[in-house]
Design a protein around this motif. Sequence first.
Motif: not given
Length: 508
Positions: A477, A480, A482, A498, A501-503, A506-507
């Motif tokens: 995503r 990167r 994700n 994934l 949306q922002e994981n 991972q963030a």
Amino acid sequence: MTEIDDCILEMRQVVKTFPGVRALDGVNLSVRPGTVHVICGENGAGKSTLMKVLNGTHQADSGEVWFKGKKIEHETIDSALGMGIAMIYQELNPILDMTVAENIFLGREPLKGPLVDFKKLYDDTQELLFRLDMPYNAKQKMHSLSIAGHQLIEIAKAISREASVIIMDEPTSAIADAEVAILFAQIQALKERGVAVIYITHKMDEIFKIADDITIIRDGKWVDSGPASNYNPNKLVSLMVGREISTIFPKDETVPIGDVVLEVKDLTQGPEYGGRFSGINFDLRAGEIVGFAGLVGAGRSEVMRAVFGLDRFSSGTIVINGEPIKIRNTTDAIKNGIAMISEDRKMYGLALGRNIHENISLVNLKKYVKKIVIHDGAITRDALKMKDLLSIKIPSFKVEANTLSGGNQQKVVLAKWLTGEVKIMILDEPTRGIDVGAKAEIHRLMGKFARQGMAIIMISSELPEIIGMSDRIVVMREGRINGILSREEATQESIMRLATQENMKQAI
Ligand SMILES: Nc1ncnc2c1ncn2[C@@H]1O[C@H](COP(=O)(O)OP(=O)(O)OP(=O)(O)O)[C@@H](O)[C@H]1O
Ligand SMILES: [Mg+2]
């Protein structure tokens, strides 16, 4: 089917031959205004040829074409366009250095005296783009657009010509779901204005989403026509191929997964090279198929292009069999046993002006050179093997690649690599534009190569394909990774989540 009076367009008993091929052998087509008419058939069935007869690219040997109640004959592309028949080709040819506006109005730019009235050109184009809800700027250069963008600009071009029949030859083969939605909305608006859309696709779900009527052709022959409600996927497939086939081959889970052959460590492309991805980490094992999922533009192709030496990266390491290696160009990559079948076969895959024989042998010329003499017999032997393996439909190995149907071109690209000594195979949308039968064949081959120890990366935008074929799935995503899913974890939902949306994991 429908009364002739209802039809804006009728093609009757159209025959077209090329040297060695009877591409059309008595094809009929009746198209009603304000509808979508889908033409189905296997690769090489004659779909594009039929459309090229209609738009004046080719002259039929015999048969009749009736348009708006009149018989039309000996059309050229310009005269067909003048009457309101526009075609969006399967293989687009945008002029990349020109702006969006210049591409849309090429050859019919508004003039002010003897000069192009650029203000009007850009204003008219911007207005058109706005009306069509297309997120582009009239002054943008075409090369800044994706393949999907090129496709949408072609649609804008056809609409600007006020065509009453718009032919779309596999318009979504290169575009993502979000963009398909824009296209379908455009098609709906065209229908409401009474435009007839003739639509060619290999995607089953699309057919049933948008078709009002369907015509099936096989080996250049008309097979059947009728309203879409007369058909279901199974019936359609059996009419297209004339036999029963199973559509997807899942990865054979008994294939042993071996050692790590490729490690990509912290690969980053800085802004100096386009800045399309950063912090990419993944590995790949012998016998493994790793799927890369994500929306178009997520950076999947760009990462692979860097691994294959087509694009540069700024930092990070590529390790093959435990050894860090330098990949400055594709020669380095090929030397290290990496092969890539790219998304855009025209730019990177096929030498269109060369014949099939040359195309298949191009990458592996070294293998065929024995004491300076090129071993023609060996090339032919391999080429023949590939032709059978992928059921490539060609009259001879001497024809130029650009005369092949779209799907058959894709198969030649595959064949070209499959004859080499490949350890790591990168496939970017390998079954795009490929008919159902050949798709199953390519999936089966991937399984076979994995069993022989090849490591495979497959980028695909078709979730059932990704889920069916992959041992692990890397979801990207916005440049990167994700998340990476195991076969067990992968569902359409988990992948889409994934991809969009922002994981959180991972963030952190
Ligand atoms: N210009 C040409 N010269 C020679 N042969 C051609 C030419 N154009 C098409 N053919 C041949 O005509 C046949 C039909 O091709 P066509 O492109 O119409 O298939 P298609 O149904 O569009 O297939 P695909 O789904 O792969 O796009 C093929 O055997 C192809 O090789
Ligand atoms: Mg075609």
